[in-house]
Write a protein that holds these residues in place. Structure first.
Motif, mmCIF file in Angstrom:
data_model
loop_
_atom_site.group_PDB
_atom_site.id
_atom_site.type_symbol
_atom_site.label_atom_id
_atom_site.label_comp_id
_atom_site.label_asym_id
_atom_site.label_seq_id
_atom_site.Cartn_x
_atom_site.Cartn_y
_atom_site.Cartn_z
ATOM 1 N N ARG A 1 0.833 -1.208 0.000
ATOM 2 C CA ARG A 1 0.000 0.000 0.000
ATOM 3 C C ARG A 1 0.864 1.254 0.000
ATOM 4 O O ARG A 1 0.568 2.230 -0.708
ATOM 5 N N ALA A 2 1.949 1.242 0.765
ATOM 6 C CA ALA A 2 2.846 2.396 0.810
ATOM 7 C C ALA A 2 3.497 2.621 -0.552
ATOM 8 O O ALA A 2 3.621 3.763 -1.014
ATOM 9 N N ALA A 3 3.902 1.523 -1.206
ATOM 10 C CA ALA A 3 4.535 1.633 -2.516
ATOM 11 C C ALA A 3 3.559 2.165 -3.562
ATOM 12 O O ALA A 3 3.913 2.992 -4.411
ATOM 13 N N VAL A 4 2.315 1.711 -3.508
ATOM 14 C CA VAL A 4 1.295 2.149 -4.465
ATOM 15 C C VAL A 4 0.962 3.619 -4.248
ATOM 16 O O VAL A 4 0.760 4.373 -5.213
ATOM 17 N N GLU A 5 0.906 4.043 -3.003
ATOM 18 C CA GLU A 5 0.643 5.455 -2.710
ATOM 19 C C GLU A 5 1.757 6.340 -3.270
ATOM 20 O O GLU A 5 1.493 7.424 -3.818
ATOM 21 N N LYS A 6 2.988 5.889 -3.148
ATOM 22 C CA LYS A 6 4.116 6.651 -3.700
ATOM 23 C C LYS A 6 4.048 6.698 -5.226
ATOM 24 O O LYS A 6 4.374 7.718 -5.842
ATOM 25 N N ARG A 7 3.626 5.595 -5.832
ATOM 26 C CA ARG A 7 3.492 5.553 -7.288
ATOM 27 C C ARG A 7 2.425 6.544 -7.749
ATOM 28 O O ARG A 7 2.624 7.270 -8.728
ATOM 29 N N ASP A 8 1.313 6.582 -7.044
ATOM 30 C CA ASP A 8 0.242 7.516 -7.406
ATOM 31 C C ASP A 8 0.722 8.955 -7.263
ATOM 32 O O ASP A 8 0.446 9.803 -8.125
ATOM 33 N N ALA A 9 1.446 9.243 -6.189
ATOM 34 C CA ALA A 9 1.974 10.592 -5.977
ATOM 35 C C ALA A 9 2.970 10.965 -7.075
ATOM 36 O O ALA A 9 3.033 12.122 -7.507
ATOM 37 N N ALA A 10 3.730 9.965 -7.549
ATOM 38 C CA ALA A 10 4.695 10.220 -8.615
ATOM 39 C C ALA A 10 3.991 10.581 -9.916
ATOM 40 O O ALA A 10 4.397 11.519 -10.626
ATOM 41 N N PHE A 11 2.922 9.862 -10.243
ATOM 42 C CA PHE A 11 2.158 10.187 -11.450
ATOM 43 C C PHE A 11 1.507 11.566 -11.332
ATOM 44 O O PHE A 11 1.445 12.320 -12.310
#
Length: 266
Positions: free
Chosen positions: A18-28
């Motif tokens: 979940r933490a990794a996915v949240e960072k990915r969304d923030a990156a996009f």
């Protein structure tokens, strides 16, 4: 015994994902913000600018300046991607991947080629990049929701598992020889009820695996596929099923032992 099952450890895996996915969304999101700030110019506007040039020399200068400016903007977009999305995209890659390959994987080959050629940062290209980013963020949103569902599933299962483990521990602290017939019968019935609950838990989990992650209807990724991805680095591929099955077997062994004591009391 509580806190030691594969399901307890699976919670950590879900939280990490979940933490990794949240960072990915923030990156996009950061990438899209920077893309919007890069102005785009249509070929028609460039031709109009070239037409007003007074001499062939001036026309060449205008055309060269246009190509250089729009080409630089493609470079700017590539750099923005490299600084925002790329680190999260290649985090799990075992081999080196070029920036163009990463852009192709995340946005599309057509966009990757257009940005690499540096021939022009046009409104259609800008729109295509932003629309693709929006699609990726929608996909990320689906994954985030699925991970929330997975965590809720694990928490509900742990309520069952921890209750059974705690009772088994209390049962192990007292010798069966010290229990009367009625107590043994109650223990036997309780173990049978626990096994029924574990069977239901297993059946519900198997049914969950067949569903899609698409909350808007048919299609999407199978829930099983996402779960396998989340737990790919764990020692147990299906932690909930593994714990439920193992506990079901333990309850069965205990039930047989209690039954043996019951038959000797008759």
């Amino acid at each position: 015994m509580t806190g030691s099952t594969a399901v307890h450890r699976a919670l950590d895996c879900v939280d990490e994902e979940r933490a990794a996915v949240e960072k990915r969304d923030a990156a996009f999101e950061a990438f899209a913000r920077r893309v919007r700030e890069v102005p785009a110019k249509s070929p028609a506007a460039a031709r109009s600018q070239q037409a007003v040039a007074a001499t062939p020399t001036m026309a060449t200068t205008v055309q060269t300046g246009r190509s250089t400016a729009t080409g630089d903007r493609c470079v700017t977009v590539r750099e923005a991607f490299a600084e925002t999305v790329r680190p999260h995209s290649i985090a799990d890659c075992e081999t080196d991947e070029s920036l163009t390959e990463t852009i192709a994987a995340e946005l599309s080959e057509d966009i990757a080629v257009a940005l690499a050629s540096e021939t022009g940062w046009t409104p259609p290209l800008k729109r295509a990049v932003l629309e693709t980013v929006e699609t990726r963020r929608t996909e990320v949103d689906v994954v985030q929701q699925t991970l929330r569902n997975e965590r809720e599933t694990l928490e509900d299962a742990l309520d069952e598992i921890d209750e059974i483990l705690a009772w088994l521990q209390s049962m192990a602290d007292e010798s069966l020889l010290q229990r009367d017939f009625e107590t043994l019968r109650e223990n036997h019935d309780r173990l049978a009820a626990y096994r029924d609950r574990l069977e239901t838990l297993t059946a519900d989990r198997q049914a969950q695996f067949t569903r899609s992650t698409n909350r808007y209807g048919p299609g999407g990724t199978r829930y099983r596929t996402l779960v396998e991805s989340v737990y790919s680095d764990c020692s147990v591929r299906y932690p909930l099923l593994s714990s439920a099955t193992r506990l079901y077997g333990i309850c069965g062994d205990c039930q047989r032992t209690v039954r043996a004591h019951l038959t000797r009391r008759v």
